[in-house]
Each structure stands twice: as C-alpha cells, then as structure tokens.
Design a protein around this motif. Structure first.
Motif, PDB file in Angstrom:
ATOM      1  N   LEU A  17       2.528   8.649   1.566  1.00  0.00           N
ATOM      2  CA  LEU A  17       2.810   9.995   1.082  1.00  0.00           C
ATOM      3  C   LEU A  17       3.521   9.881  -0.252  1.00  0.00           C
ATOM      4  CD1 LEU A  17       3.932  11.759   4.380  1.00  0.00           C
ATOM      5  CD2 LEU A  17       1.662  11.577   3.373  1.00  0.00           C
ATOM      6  N   ARG A  55      -2.264  18.146   1.155  1.00  0.00           N
ATOM      7  CA  ARG A  55      -1.046  17.447   1.580  1.00  0.00           C
ATOM      8  C   ARG A  55      -0.973  17.365   3.099  1.00  0.00           C
ATOM      9  NH1 ARG A  55       4.502  18.641  -0.945  1.00  0.00           N
ATOM     10  NH2 ARG A  55       4.681  16.467  -0.309  1.00  0.00           N
ATOM     11  N   CYS A  59      -0.833  14.081   5.429  1.00  0.00           N
ATOM     12  CA  CYS A  59       0.276  13.893   6.362  1.00  0.00           C
ATOM     13  C   CYS A  59      -0.205  13.476   7.747  1.00  0.00           C
ATOM     14  CB  CYS A  59       1.094  15.183   6.450  1.00  0.00           C
ATOM     15  SG  CYS A  59       2.421  15.148   7.671  1.00  0.00           S
ATOM     16  N   ASP A  90       7.119  16.334   5.736  1.00  0.00           N
ATOM     17  CA  ASP A  90       6.235  15.710   6.723  1.00  0.00           C
ATOM     18  C   ASP A  90       6.939  15.622   8.075  1.00  0.00           C
ATOM     19  OD1 ASP A  90       7.677  13.082   6.984  1.00  0.00           O
ATOM     20  OD2 ASP A  90       7.130  12.893   4.879  1.00  0.00           O
TER      21      ASP A  90
END
Length: 223
Positions: A17, A55, A59, A90
């Motif tokens: 990430l 995103r 995740c 996250d």
C-alpha cells in the motif's frame, strides 16, 4: 505499562500500500484537491469513487506484514495496556490481530452518507448512484477524513497519548497536524520507529530506523 502507538503509511508500505510520497504511486496520478476534499467530491463524485475504488481493491488484495502482527501480539500481552492509533485507512491492523484500533482518518472499507451521517460496510465498488440505507439519499461517500476535515476521535487520542508511559510513532512523518502535535502531549518516554529519521526526530527521546518489518518486531521483542 501504558503504551500509545501512532502508525502511518510506512507501516503498510511493505504490504504493497503506497505512501503519499511514492513516485509513480496511485497518489501521484490524481490531483488530491479533486479526490480527497469535500469540494472535490461535490464537483465530481464519480472521479472520487474511481480513486477510492482502486485503493479499496488494492487494500483487500494486500496482507498484513510482520509489523502488523507484532503490534497485534504486543496488544495481546497482559503486561501492557496498548492503544493503537492509526493514520492509515486500511484494515491491516485488524487483520494482524489488533483490537479497538482508533482510525483517526476513517476506514476505506466503510461508507458514509454525506446527507444523514449513517455509516455501513462499503462494497468494493462504490458509485455516485449508491443510496444510503437509512435516508435513501444518493450521497454515499467513503468514510474517510479528507483534507480540510477534522480527524476522528481526537479527544480520545489526545487523552490516550497524554496518559501513556510510552508514546511511539511508527512509519509516519509526524509532520502533518494534528498527528504531528501528539508527541508534544506525551508526558512519558517517546520513540520514533521509521525507515529513516524524520524532520520531527528531534522531538522524540529516541529512535530506531529501518524497514518496519524488521524494526517493529525487534522493538516489540525488546519489551
């Protein structure tokens, strides 16, 4: 011992990430004023959802790393009272075994109605036409704190830090407020764990530097 831990993007970087400063990372492909502000969402909700959908997919495909697991183990040690505060959105702390994590910038896997404030588990793909399950308004947004908004649970965070015997900042630049001011509230020992010394390193009593997957387990073991 009461331990308050602040974690940032550097903790999840080794899980794939990206941080704000990664060259070529997802953050560099968008204008943050367009995808991470209330004004940007009002102007183009489809673009904002596109950004956070990417995103969110990243995740759920990622896995917690050794640093997440080490902090989860530390929190389960009855010899310490550990509060984990994260700037990350996250869920890797939770999947690493941590409990009651304070997400000061919200959670990527949660949704928020901008009309009535209802919150619920977010689907992987969100769109501007998604309806709030409570008020049916088509104003669903990611439950994350955008630039210009107030981080969550600040009163609780400040209390936990000020009451701690040890405050540790891990994987965060500690230069963006209000997180940057937390070390000033700490009355006990303070320590920075990061890939390299940050601009705020001088505000801490001590530091340990290197990859999070190495230095965090080593630090936990030393306790």
């Amino acid at each position: 011992m009461k331990i308050a831990i602040l974690t940032g993007a550097g903790l999840s970087a080794e899980s794939g990430l990206g941080t704000f400063r990664d060259k070529g990372g997802i953050w560099t492909k968008y204008d943050l004023t367009q995808v991470a502000t209330p004004e940007g969402f009002a102007a183009d909700p489809a673009l904002v959802h596109e950004f956070y959908n990417a995103r969110r997919a990243n995740c759920v495909e990622s896995e917690p790393n050794a640093a997440h697991f080490a902090l989860g183990e530390l929190q389960s040690d009855s010899a310490h009272e550990v509060t984990i505060i994260t700037q990350n959105i996250d869920d890797l702390h939770e999947r690493g075994g941590a409990k009651d994590v304070i997400h000061m910038h919200g959670q990527l896997l949660r949704a928020l109605c901008a009309n009535c404030g209802e919150r619920w588990d977010a689907p992987i793909i969100m769109t501007p036409t998604d309806l709030c399950p409570r008020c049916s308004a088509p104003q669903t947004r990611p439950d994350v704190v955008w630039f210009g908004e107030i981080p969550y649970a600040m009163e609780t965070i400040q209390q936990k830090v000020s009451e701690s015997d040890l405050f540790v900042a891990i994987g965060t630049s500690a230069t963006v407020y209000p997180a940057a001011g937390l070390v000033q509230l700490a009355r006990g020992e303070t320590r920075e764990l990061n890939l390299a010394p940050t601009d705020a390193a001088g505000a801490f009593d001590s530091g340990r530097y290197g990859p999070a997957t190495s230095i965090v387990p080593e630090w936990v073991q030393s306790l």
